[in-house]
Enzyme design. Structure first.
Site, PDB file in Angstrom:
ATOM      1  N   SER A 122      53.922  39.623  33.664  1.00  0.00           N
ATOM      2  CA  SER A 122      54.292  40.707  32.765  1.00  0.00           C
ATOM      3  C   SER A 122      55.454  41.523  33.337  1.00  0.00           C
ATOM      4  O   SER A 122      56.541  40.996  33.537  1.00  0.00           O
ATOM      5  CB  SER A 122      53.061  41.566  32.460  1.00  0.00           C
ATOM      6  OG  SER A 122      53.268  42.375  31.324  1.00  0.00           O
ATOM      7  N   ASP A 168      49.683  36.040  22.563  1.00  0.00           N
ATOM      8  CA  ASP A 168      49.950  37.264  23.328  1.00  0.00           C
ATOM      9  C   ASP A 168      50.491  38.347  22.396  1.00  0.00           C
ATOM     10  O   ASP A 168      51.562  38.198  21.808  1.00  0.00           O
ATOM     11  CB  ASP A 168      50.966  36.970  24.436  1.00  0.00           C
ATOM     12  CG  ASP A 168      51.043  38.093  25.475  1.00  0.00           C
ATOM     13  OD1 ASP A 168      50.752  39.247  25.119  1.00  0.00           O
ATOM     14  OD2 ASP A 168      51.390  37.800  26.628  1.00  0.00           O
ATOM     15  N   HIS A 197      47.410  37.703  26.804  1.00  0.00           N
ATOM     16  CA  HIS A 197      48.228  38.249  27.888  1.00  0.00           C
ATOM     17  C   HIS A 197      47.532  38.058  29.235  1.00  0.00           C
ATOM     18  O   HIS A 197      46.927  38.991  29.785  1.00  0.00           O
ATOM     19  CB  HIS A 197      48.473  39.735  27.614  1.00  0.00           C
ATOM     20  CG  HIS A 197      49.583  40.333  28.419  1.00  0.00           C
ATOM     21  ND1 HIS A 197      50.895  39.938  28.297  1.00  0.00           N
ATOM     22  CD2 HIS A 197      49.575  41.320  29.361  1.00  0.00           C
ATOM     23  CE1 HIS A 197      51.652  40.656  29.110  1.00  0.00           C
ATOM     24  NE2 HIS A 197      50.865  41.493  29.775  1.00  0.00           N
TER      25      HIS A 197
END
Length: 275
Positions: free
Chosen positions: A129, A187, A214
């Site tokens: 991320s 996601d 995610h």
């Protein structure tokens, strides 16, 4: 004559040491927003088992504490365990989809990872991320000679391009190193299109998708991809070390047969050549 002999001895007394081959890759692992190094390590337990034969992950915690969540009660103190590499909103928070904002604290994080990279003698980067966004920036900065970090490869999970104004010129030239890009089809935090856009900044990206959201997946269906990627990276890394060792050895031989002795050493030099 005496000056030449002294110079020759000085050269041979401190030869360039050969680099000991590493049996595993050492990879700097960068967590996501509101995570930390220990938490990220815990989440990657299965992943670390998959790659354990070929790689070791070095986890580092971002230097900045994230502010309380927007829906927190008034007066809530920031949680020291929730960290951020930088903030891209004027209110001192971070959101991956935010565009044209600042990059508050980025330089501090860059200095930190450069320090850990050098201390741990890492050779690759892995990020999730916000950490994957950071990895993408580090790869670009490295290619342009703007950081001491020189990754041989990169792994980016749920990554995206930074929307901060100061980073917009970081994606003009494609990154040449091998890369593995992982993202979930479902996601909702970082849509797959954002991860695909980051992958497009690399010359030959390897893509691994999963049906989830995610997170960095570590199921049996992904194991072979991970193992093959890191096994190949380790092979190239060891080959590069062998070349480096051979170059260092040749350099020592050249020093030993320098102009002072022309390959013939005085008896006083025997201790230098005992091995």
């Amino acid at each position: 004559m005496m000056a030449n002999e002294t110079a020759a001895k000085s050269t041979k007394s401190s030869p360039t040491p050969a680099v000991e081959p590493e049996s595993k890759l050492k990879i700097l692992a960068l967590h996501g927003y509101r995570q930390n190094g220990d938490g990220f390590k815990s989440k990657l337990g299965s992943f670390r088992k998959f790659i354990g034969k070929h790689a070791e992950l070095v986890f580092v915690t971002a230097p900045h504490i994230a502010p309380p969540l927007p829906d927190s009660e008034a007066g809530t103190e920031p949680d020291p365990a929730q960290r951020s590499w930088w903030f891209n909103k004027d209110d001192g928070t971070f959101k991956g989809t935010n565009k044209n904002g600042p990059a508050i604290g980025f330089e501090d994080s860059l200095k930190l990872v450069e320090k850990v990279w050098k201390q741990e003698q890492c050779c690759g980067l892995l990020g999730f991320s916000q950490g994957a966004c950071f990895v993408g920036l580090l790869c670009d900065l490295s290619a342009r000679g703007m950081t001491s970090i020189k990754p041989e490869f990169a792994v980016l999970s749920s990554g995206f391009r930074s929307g901060s104004l100061v980073h917009l010129n970081c994606y003009e030239t494609k990154v040449q190193i091998p890369s593995l890009h992982i993202y979930g089809e479902a996601d909702e935090i970082i849509p797959k299109e954002m991860s695909m856009a980051l992958a497009d900044t690399f010359t030959d990206p390897q893509i691994l998708t999963h049906p989830g959201g995610h997170f960095l997946p570590a199921q049996a269906s992904q194991k072979q991809t991970y193992v093959e990627f890191f096994r190949e990276r380790l092979q190239f890394h060891l080959e590069a070390q062998e070349i480096e060792n051979a170059t260092a050895a040749n350099s020592i031989l050249v020093d030993d047969s320098g102009p002072a002795g022309n390959g013939v050493h005085d008896d006083d030099d025997d201790d230098d050549d005992s091995d």
